[in-house]
Design a protein around this motif. Structure first.
Motif, mmCIF file in Angstrom:
data_model
loop_
_atom_site.group_PDB
_atom_site.id
_atom_site.type_symbol
_atom_site.label_atom_id
_atom_site.label_comp_id
_atom_site.label_asym_id
_atom_site.label_seq_id
_atom_site.Cartn_x
_atom_site.Cartn_y
_atom_site.Cartn_z
ATOM 1 N N LEU A 108 0.750 -1.193 -0.079
ATOM 2 C CA LEU A 108 -0.078 0.046 0.091
ATOM 3 C C LEU A 108 0.897 1.133 -0.112
ATOM 4 O O LEU A 108 0.505 2.403 -0.644
ATOM 5 C CB LEU A 108 -0.931 -0.047 1.118
ATOM 6 N N GLN A 129 -2.669 4.216 -5.608
ATOM 7 C CA GLN A 129 -3.886 4.138 -5.982
ATOM 8 C C GLN A 129 -4.684 2.787 -5.249
ATOM 9 O O GLN A 129 -5.962 3.143 -5.040
ATOM 10 C CB GLN A 129 -3.770 3.624 -7.599
ATOM 11 N N ASP A 130 -4.124 1.778 -4.952
ATOM 12 C CA ASP A 130 -4.799 0.951 -4.085
ATOM 13 C C ASP A 130 -4.856 1.384 -2.667
ATOM 14 O O ASP A 130 -5.955 1.297 -2.194
ATOM 15 C CB ASP A 130 -3.765 -0.352 -3.839
ATOM 16 N N ILE A 152 -6.569 -5.908 -6.208
ATOM 17 C CA ILE A 152 -7.206 -5.761 -4.712
ATOM 18 C C ILE A 152 -8.680 -5.894 -4.583
ATOM 19 O O ILE A 152 -9.366 -6.309 -3.746
ATOM 20 C CB ILE A 152 -6.926 -4.426 -3.980
ATOM 21 N N ASP A 153 -9.258 -6.252 -5.920
ATOM 22 C CA ASP A 153 -10.725 -6.598 -5.971
ATOM 23 C C ASP A 153 -10.923 -7.883 -6.690
ATOM 24 O O ASP A 153 -11.922 -8.252 -7.212
ATOM 25 C CB ASP A 153 -11.338 -5.460 -6.992
ATOM 26 N N ARG A 173 -7.744 3.797 -2.677
ATOM 27 C CA ARG A 173 -9.193 3.151 -2.956
ATOM 28 C C ARG A 173 -9.534 2.386 -1.889
ATOM 29 O O ARG A 173 -11.017 2.467 -1.390
ATOM 30 C CB ARG A 173 -9.163 2.110 -3.888
ATOM 31 N N ALA A 205 -9.271 -7.347 -0.621
ATOM 32 C CA ALA A 205 -7.959 -6.988 -0.750
ATOM 33 C C ALA A 205 -7.089 -7.616 -0.059
ATOM 34 O O ALA A 205 -5.944 -8.322 -0.667
ATOM 35 C CB ALA A 205 -7.754 -5.537 -0.436
ATOM 36 N N ASN A 230 2.038 1.575 -3.605
ATOM 37 C CA ASN A 230 0.834 1.723 -4.606
ATOM 38 C C ASN A 230 -0.332 2.637 -4.161
ATOM 39 O O ASN A 230 -1.144 2.083 -3.709
ATOM 40 C CB ASN A 230 0.314 0.246 -4.911
#
Length: 424
Positions: A281, A286-287, A357-358, A290, A301, A284
């Motif tokens: 995390l 963006q993750d 993560i999805d 989110r 996730a 990244n």
């Protein structure tokens, strides 16, 4: 409770040293060819094993080495699963590949029951522990775990950089296992020091050092057990004192071995999972953003973090000489079961090298396969979820201070040992 005669003396196994009867080979030095000279001790494997795994799957899916007295490492999910489920040809009497082999007569109990136990002993020994790790039992530990995570982050006040591995990821499982066992707060500092010593990887390379550290922990645990005999309470130690296996109460060595198992399987592994997740995390955004915006996505996730950064590599010992899937295995050869490699097998997972993560339908092998699948998976998931929930709630913005300062380590459980993060 009346005095328990099992603990009226300083009980020790007089034959403890006998499992060091081994085929000793040189294990040091860099790997020359991963297919024929494999070593999980090579720093390149610890730092980034995934390109090595990918290469081996394509050109030599069952790699071999003469180090450690002979060892194999399958890299395909199919092969790893086949060995994990095959208790007829592979023994679990030791989980740590190294220059030390326990004798065959240690089976079916093994060094740390039930994870090192073979059938038929395994089933009963594992069943003993199940009540302590149900979802209901684990739920009772969640409030204390959450409060402890908040207390740790409270301690970061005024700081710009924290080592999320040592100061957070490592501390959470230590606290939870201490609570589970009922270790008094006055003993927690010594408890943490002893755990750190027995989990030091360099200690595993020295027979004398390894035995010395285990002996110190043995003395500590025996004292805790004797205190529980005098003053029983609602915790795992008291439970183990009263439970029966095959009509008899457990002997001291069995109880202490199961406690040592909790330290190995319940602290190091979860520590590395929390640390790896925070590392991802931090690198990244963006993750991270989110998950902060969609906290309901965290359970999904979390399973992806477990798949992509599965920490655990277990081992088996070949029972008899045999020809297995194209290779000739010898009795007492080691076999490393790299669940991280299984989880990155493109034949098993779409886009296996990506962290999504999805990702749905994530049937990963992070908790192992076969009869030794982690019985503490509910506890590990609770710790990982709560640790990430509290961190993201309290520190929604964070990043790597310097990627080059992150230190990875772990033989049985890979993850960050040093993880400096910018938190403000």
């Amino acid at each position: 409770m009346a005095a328990d005669d099992r603990f009226n003396k300083d009980f020790r196994d007089p034959d403890r040293d006998r499992y060091h009867n081994i085929r000793s080979e040189n294990i040091t030095g860099p790997v020359t060819d991963w297919a024929t000279d494999f070593s999980h001790l090579d720093p390149r494997w610890t730092e980034d094993p995934f390109p090595i795994m990918d290469d081996l799957r394509q050109r030599c899916p069952i790699a071999h080495t003469e180090r450690f007295g002979g060892a194999w490492i399958p890299t395909l999910y199919e092969d790893i699963a086949a060995i994990a489920y095959d208790t007829e040809r592979f023994s679990s009497r030791s989980v740590n590949v190294g220059n030390f082999r326990p004798p065959r007569d240690l089976a079916p109990v093994g060094e740390l029951p039930p994870i090192t136990s073979d059938p038929p002993f395994h089933h009963g020994a594992r069943k003993l522990l199940l009540p302590a790790f149900t979802k209901t039992a684990v739920a009772k530990l969640e409030p204390g775990t959450r409060a402890f995570c908040h207390a740790l982050i409270d301690g970061f006040k005024g700081r710009d950089v924290v080592d999320a591995a040592e100061e957070y990821a490592q501390r959470v499982p230590e606290q939870v296992i201490g609570d589970l066992l009922g270790i008094p707060q006055r003993d927690r500092k010594l408890f943490r020091e002893l755990i750190a010593n027995i989990n030091r990887e360099d200690a595993l390379d020295s027979r004398d050092e390894h035995v010395e550290q285990l002996s110190k922990m043995f003395v500590f645990l025996l004292a805790e057990i004797k205190e529980h005999v005098k003053n029983p309470r609602e915790d795992l130690i008291t439970y183990l004192l009263n439970v029966e296996l095959r009509g008899r109460k457990l002997d001291p060595n069995h109880i202490i071995s199961m406690m040592l198992l909790l330290f190995a399987a319940g602290i190091g592994t979860t520590t590395k999972s929390i640390g790896s997740s925070l590392w991802h995390l931090a690198g990244n955004p963006q993750d991270r953003e989110r998950l902060v915006a969609e906290p309901g996505l965290l359970p999904t996730a979390m399973e992806e973090f477990l798949r992509a950064y599965a920490p655990v590599t277990m081992s088996r010992l070949v029972k008899e000489d045999m020809h297995w899937r194209g290779v000739d295995m010898k009795a007492d050869d080691w076999v490393l079961l790299s669940f991280p490699s299984a989880n990155r097998d493109p034949a098993q997972f779409d886009r296996a090298d990506e962290v999504l993560i999805d990702r749905e339908g994530n049937r990963h092998a992070a908790f192992g396969l076969g009869i030794h699948r982690c019985l503490g998976s509910h506890l590990a998931r609770m710790e990982l979820r709560v640790a990430l929930e509290v961190w993201l709630e309290r520190i929604p913005e964070f990043s790597l201070q310097d990627p080059s300062t992150v230190v990875w380590g772990g033989r049985l459980a890979r993850g960050p040992l040093c993880l400096p993060l910018l938190i403000s």
